[in-house]
Design an enzyme around this catalytic site. Sequence first.
Site, PDB file in Angstrom:
ATOM      1  N   GLY A   7       0.469  -1.097   0.194  1.00 58.40           N
ATOM      2  CA  GLY A   7       0.081   0.176   0.109  1.00 58.40           C
ATOM      3  C   GLY A   7       0.874   1.028  -0.335  1.00 58.40           C
ATOM      4  CE1 TYR A 163     -10.099   1.104   8.235  1.00 55.59           C
ATOM      5  CE2 TYR A 163     -10.682   2.723  10.403  1.00 55.59           C
ATOM      6  CZ  TYR A 163      -9.711   1.932   9.777  1.00 55.59           C
ATOM      7  OH  TYR A 163      -8.121   1.881   9.697  1.00 55.59           O
ATOM      8  CE  LYS A 167      -6.278  -1.211  10.331  1.00 54.96           C
ATOM      9  NZ  LYS A 167      -5.636  -1.514   8.944  1.00 54.96           N
ATOM     10  CB  VAL A 193      -3.356   9.301  11.213  1.00 60.48           C
ATOM     11  CG1 VAL A 193      -1.302   9.606  11.285  1.00 60.48           C
ATOM     12  CG2 VAL A 193      -2.871   8.072  12.566  1.00 60.48           C
ATOM     13  CB  SER A 210      -7.188  10.414   9.902  1.00 64.88           C
ATOM     14  OG  SER A 210      -6.240   9.445   9.083  1.00 64.88           O
TER      15      SER A 210
HETATM   16  P1  NDP Z   1      -4.486   5.354   3.243  1.00 67.52           P
HETATM   17  O1  NDP Z   1      -5.662   5.267   2.112  1.00 67.52           O
HETATM   18  O2  NDP Z   1      -3.894   6.917   2.684  1.00 67.52           O
HETATM   19  O3  NDP Z   1      -3.442   4.401   2.482  1.00 67.52           O
HETATM   20  C1  NDP Z   1      -4.072   3.187   2.272  1.00 67.52           C
HETATM   21  C2  NDP Z   1      -3.418   2.309   1.412  1.00 67.52           C
HETATM   22  O4  NDP Z   1      -4.506   1.088   1.070  1.00 67.52           O
HETATM   23  C3  NDP Z   1      -3.310   3.116  -0.130  1.00 67.52           C
HETATM   24  O5  NDP Z   1      -2.473   3.043  -0.982  1.00 67.52           O
HETATM   25  C4  NDP Z   1      -4.446   1.796  -0.548  1.00 67.52           C
HETATM   26  O6  NDP Z   1      -4.370   1.851  -2.683  1.00 67.52           O
HETATM   27  C5  NDP Z   1      -4.266   0.455  -0.768  1.00 67.52           C
HETATM   28  N1  NDP Z   1      -5.209  -0.372  -0.693  1.00 67.52           N
HETATM   29  C6  NDP Z   1      -7.030   0.379   0.079  1.00 67.52           C
HETATM   30  N2  NDP Z   1      -7.349  -0.858  -0.317  1.00 67.52           N
HETATM   31  C7  NDP Z   1      -6.837  -1.602  -1.152  1.00 67.52           C
HETATM   32  C8  NDP Z   1      -6.973  -2.961  -2.027  1.00 67.52           C
HETATM   33  N3  NDP Z   1      -8.030  -3.747  -1.827  1.00 67.52           N
HETATM   34  N4  NDP Z   1      -5.863  -3.709  -2.989  1.00 67.52           N
HETATM   35  C9  NDP Z   1      -5.025  -3.055  -2.934  1.00 67.52           C
HETATM   36  N5  NDP Z   1      -4.631  -2.166  -2.209  1.00 67.52           N
HETATM   37  C10 NDP Z   1      -5.574  -1.258  -1.525  1.00 67.52           C
HETATM   38  O7  NDP Z   1      -4.775   5.071   4.397  1.00 67.52           O
HETATM   39  P2  NDP Z   1      -3.718   5.482   5.352  1.00 67.52           P
HETATM   40  O8  NDP Z   1      -2.222   5.412   5.507  1.00 67.52           O
HETATM   41  O9  NDP Z   1      -4.062   6.669   6.464  1.00 67.52           O
HETATM   42  O10 NDP Z   1      -3.705   3.841   5.924  1.00 67.52           O
HETATM   43  C11 NDP Z   1      -2.869   3.474   6.309  1.00 67.52           C
HETATM   44  C12 NDP Z   1      -3.102   2.014   7.375  1.00 67.52           C
HETATM   45  O11 NDP Z   1      -3.048   2.579   8.902  1.00 67.52           O
HETATM   46  C13 NDP Z   1      -4.414   1.408   7.218  1.00 67.52           C
HETATM   47  O12 NDP Z   1      -4.002  -0.115   7.057  1.00 67.52           O
HETATM   48  C14 NDP Z   1      -5.279   2.232   8.153  1.00 67.52           C
HETATM   49  O13 NDP Z   1      -6.702   0.944   8.763  1.00 67.52           O
HETATM   50  C15 NDP Z   1      -4.557   2.132   9.364  1.00 67.52           C
HETATM   51  N6  NDP Z   1      -4.651   3.226  10.582  1.00 67.52           N
HETATM   52  C16 NDP Z   1      -5.149   4.631   9.394  1.00 67.52           C
HETATM   53  C17 NDP Z   1      -5.433   5.546  10.259  1.00 67.52           C
HETATM   54  C18 NDP Z   1      -5.324   6.965  10.043  1.00 67.52           C
HETATM   55  O14 NDP Z   1      -5.804   7.540  11.212  1.00 67.52           O
HETATM   56  N7  NDP Z   1      -4.911   7.287   9.066  1.00 67.52           N
HETATM   57  C19 NDP Z   1      -5.366   5.349  12.347  1.00 67.52           C
HETATM   58  C20 NDP Z   1      -5.093   3.848  12.125  1.00 67.52           C
HETATM   59  C21 NDP Z   1      -4.646   2.490  11.176  1.00 67.52           C
HETATM   60  P3  NDP Z   1      -4.688   2.785  -3.212  1.00 67.52           P
HETATM   61  O15 NDP Z   1      -3.626   4.471  -3.027  1.00 67.52           O
HETATM   62  O16 NDP Z   1      -4.454   3.086  -4.379  1.00 67.52           O
HETATM   63  O17 NDP Z   1      -6.035   3.350  -2.937  1.00 67.52           O
END
Ligand code: NDP
Length: 333
Positions: A7, A163, A167, A193, A210
Amino acid sequence: MAVLVTGATGFIAQWVIHYLLRENYRVIGTVRSQEKGDKLHRQFGSPSNLSFEIVEDISDTEAFEPIFEKRGNIIDIVLHTASPFHFNTSNYEKDLLIPAVNGTKGVLNAIKKYGNVKHIVVTSSYAAIGDVTKFADGSCVFTEKDWNPTTWKGCQTDPVNAYFGSKKFAEEAAWQFNKENNVSLTTINPVLVFGPQKFEEEVTSQLNTSNEVINGLIHSKPGDKIEPDEHFVYVDVRDVAKAHLVAFQKGLSGQRLGLCNNRFSSQDILDILNEKFPQLNVSKGPEPGKGDTRPGALFDNSRSKKLLGFPFIGLEQSVYDTVFQVLNKEGNL
Ligand code: NDP
């Protein structure tokens, strides 16, 4: 030593890659398309130690196998950040639960089948820890030992609950795998975040899920009713990214690392906006200067903070850096 970051286009993952490259790791990122990989490579300045592999959809449990078949012998560390984090769906299983769980199982099974990985870090969440029904209970203190009690069916009431469930079930799958295969596993469990995008180019009218909390307030007007009036817990993206590195560098195997700096309210953010960016003329909020007046559950992550050993960025810095970047991009500073 190569580190696989799944990701790679994500808000958190881009900062993870930044810190990895700064420490001269060889980084392999997974992206959904060649185009996304090419763009990210250019954004990072086209370094020779950064490359990408395509994983179109992590819902496919075999999606990671070709990467490990091809490059498994050089991947020492896996940082699995990919998971859907959005609320734009009514098909909760297909768009949230299944990709989260299958993505985690898929990468772990590919490691088992073809890899020689020394440490796995899975980006989980406070969502896997906290019980949503107790978030407004000021007497409630969660720790890294707690689990969100929701069920697969029970979480499918709305996208936020789904969601949260995604998780929980993904992290459970990771620990189950760990129990059966005795790998070196750490989970990172951040609360909401905040913080700047790694690249200003990524700032658009809608930010990642977020940061939309801050973005909504930046674009508020005096007298606006603040909706939703958030009272929750935050951490900065740069601390979340650093924790992914510390987890494997210090070998924090078997740990759930809770990442939280403190509670915040929408009022706290409006107070920072009004003080630091008065030209914006945003809403003053219902109770200026009063801070977070509502009781709410705490997250005692003192154990994780001690293990990580670095100080966390405060709300003022996190909000300032986020807003500065948005306004700079909008030409509004
Ligand atoms: P983003 O949405 O910015 O990033 C999510 C990433 O996962 C992207 O690279 C996206 O690809 C990829 N992705 C999502 N669905 C798929 C799929 N079906 N197949 C392939 N790739 C996929 O989120 P964050 O950076 O904020 O989150 C990253 C991680 O941190 C996640 O696991 C989230 O649950 C966790 N998290 C985030 C928090 C927050 O507040 N931001 C808090 C706690 C946990 P693409 O860009 O191409 O869609």
